[in-house]
Motif scaffolding. Structure first.
Motif, PDB file in Angstrom:
ATOM      1  N   ASP A 252      66.524 -27.978   1.629  1.00 51.37           N
ATOM      2  CA  ASP A 252      67.752 -27.590   0.941  1.00 51.37           C
ATOM      3  C   ASP A 252      68.296 -28.703   0.051  1.00 51.37           C
ATOM      4  N   ASN A 253      67.985 -29.966   0.418  1.00 50.15           N
ATOM      5  CA  ASN A 253      68.519 -31.105  -0.334  1.00 50.15           C
ATOM      6  C   ASN A 253      70.034 -31.009  -0.449  1.00 50.15           C
ATOM      7  N   GLN A 254      70.682 -30.689   0.654  1.00 52.13           N
ATOM      8  CA  GLN A 254      72.127 -30.564   0.702  1.00 52.13           C
ATOM      9  C   GLN A 254      72.716 -31.634   1.606  1.00 52.13           C
ATOM     10  N   LEU A 255      73.974 -31.980   1.324  1.00 52.13           N
ATOM     11  CA  LEU A 255      74.697 -32.963   2.117  1.00 52.13           C
ATOM     12  C   LEU A 255      75.968 -32.338   2.663  1.00 52.13           C
ATOM     13  N   LEU A 256      76.291 -32.652   3.899  1.00 50.92           N
ATOM     14  CA  LEU A 256      77.572 -32.270   4.483  1.00 50.92           C
ATOM     15  C   LEU A 256      78.446 -33.516   4.539  1.00 50.92           C
TER      16      LEU A 256
END
Length: 286
Positions: A252-256
């Protein structure tokens, strides 16, 4: 309707800017009160011949740095820079900026990630993709970011807000540090020749100019995953927020990013802002 809107826009702005406005002497006979082509070319660091080709529509594919230099030389406002970007995309077929569609950034989050955000209420928390687009957030983050204007544009974008929205400088007392941190991730994307990152970089190069490009050319520093962020909120006042950044998955290459109060005063102000009872968010110390 003319199909040379980019050239006509550049010529109109050149003729509307007086020499005095850009620090040049205004002596000598002039056909118009505006700048001569030679003067604008010198200020922008390009040849007069190339400027003529742009204005006449014989060259419709200038590089983004050239247009940014012209925008800076003409002292274009933020709105005028957006108009320049619009004319550039129209002249260039609205396609070259985007580049090939390789690995487009995610525009949604998995249900499990959404459920995780729900569990983090009332803490301000959000999920972003590699461009800094805000994909999802808690109600606590909306109470925090909404009044400073960060969520006004769709999709909201952390980098675009910091550089292109004048409210950001009032919101972040340490604007320079925040700007460097927001840009760190984009620099990595540029070094990897990510066309989607390059699209955003081109947009901000035209829309913002030197305040963005000057930072872009500095060597990339480490992207900080934790720290303290100061925020001046129009409703809650001065806030000191401790943040943690967590990677969700390689695919996903996402950051939280989650925020917690860094002191008791911020904790009380966040409780009031989110409408929760005192102590709902406890200060993080040490």
């Amino acid at each position: 309707m003319s199909d040379n809107t980019l050239g006509e826009f550049l010529r109109a702005r050149r003729e509307a800017v007086t020499p005095a406005e850009v620090g040049l002497p205004g002596g000598g006979r002039r056909r118009t009160p505006g700048l001569r082509r030679s003067e604008l070319a010198t200020l922008a660091g390009i040849s007069v011949e190339y400027l003529i080709r742009l204005e006449q529509g014989r060259d419709r594919h200038p590089s983004v740095p050239v247009l940014a230099a012209l925008a800076d030389a003409l002292r274009l406002s933020a709105d005028e820079r957006l108009h320049l970007l619009h004319h550039f995309k129209a002249a260039d077929g609205a396609g070259r900026l985007v580049g090939p569609c390789q690995g487009p950034p995610a525009q949604s989050v998995r249900p499990t990630v959404r459920a995780l955000l729900d569990r983090l209420e009332p803490a301000p928390a959000l999920v972003v993709n590699r461009l800094g687009d805000v994909l999802a957030h808690t109600n606590g983050y909306e109470r925090l970011a909404g009044p400073i204007g960060l969520l006004d544009r769709r999709p909201p974008n952390l980098v675009r807000y910091v550089f292109a929205d004048p409210r950001a400088r009032a919101a972040y007392p340490e604007w320079d540090r925040v700007a460097d941190e927001r840009l760190a991730g984009l620099k990595l994307g540029v070094s990897r020749e990510d066309p989607h990152v390059e699209h955003l970089v081109d947009e901000l190069t035209l829309a913002v100019g030197a305040p963005f490009t000057d930072r872009l050319t500095t060597p990339p520093g480490p992207s900080r995953r934790t720290g303290i962020e100061r925020l001046t909120h129009p409703e809650a006042g001065e806030l000191r927020l401790a943040y943690e950044t967590l990677g969700l998955s390689d695919d996903d290459n996402q950051l939280l990013i989650a925020y917690l109060p860094a002191d008791d005063a911020t904790a009380a102000r966040l409780d009031h802002l989110t409408g929760r009872h005192p102590g709902a968010l406890r200060a993080v110390t040490g």
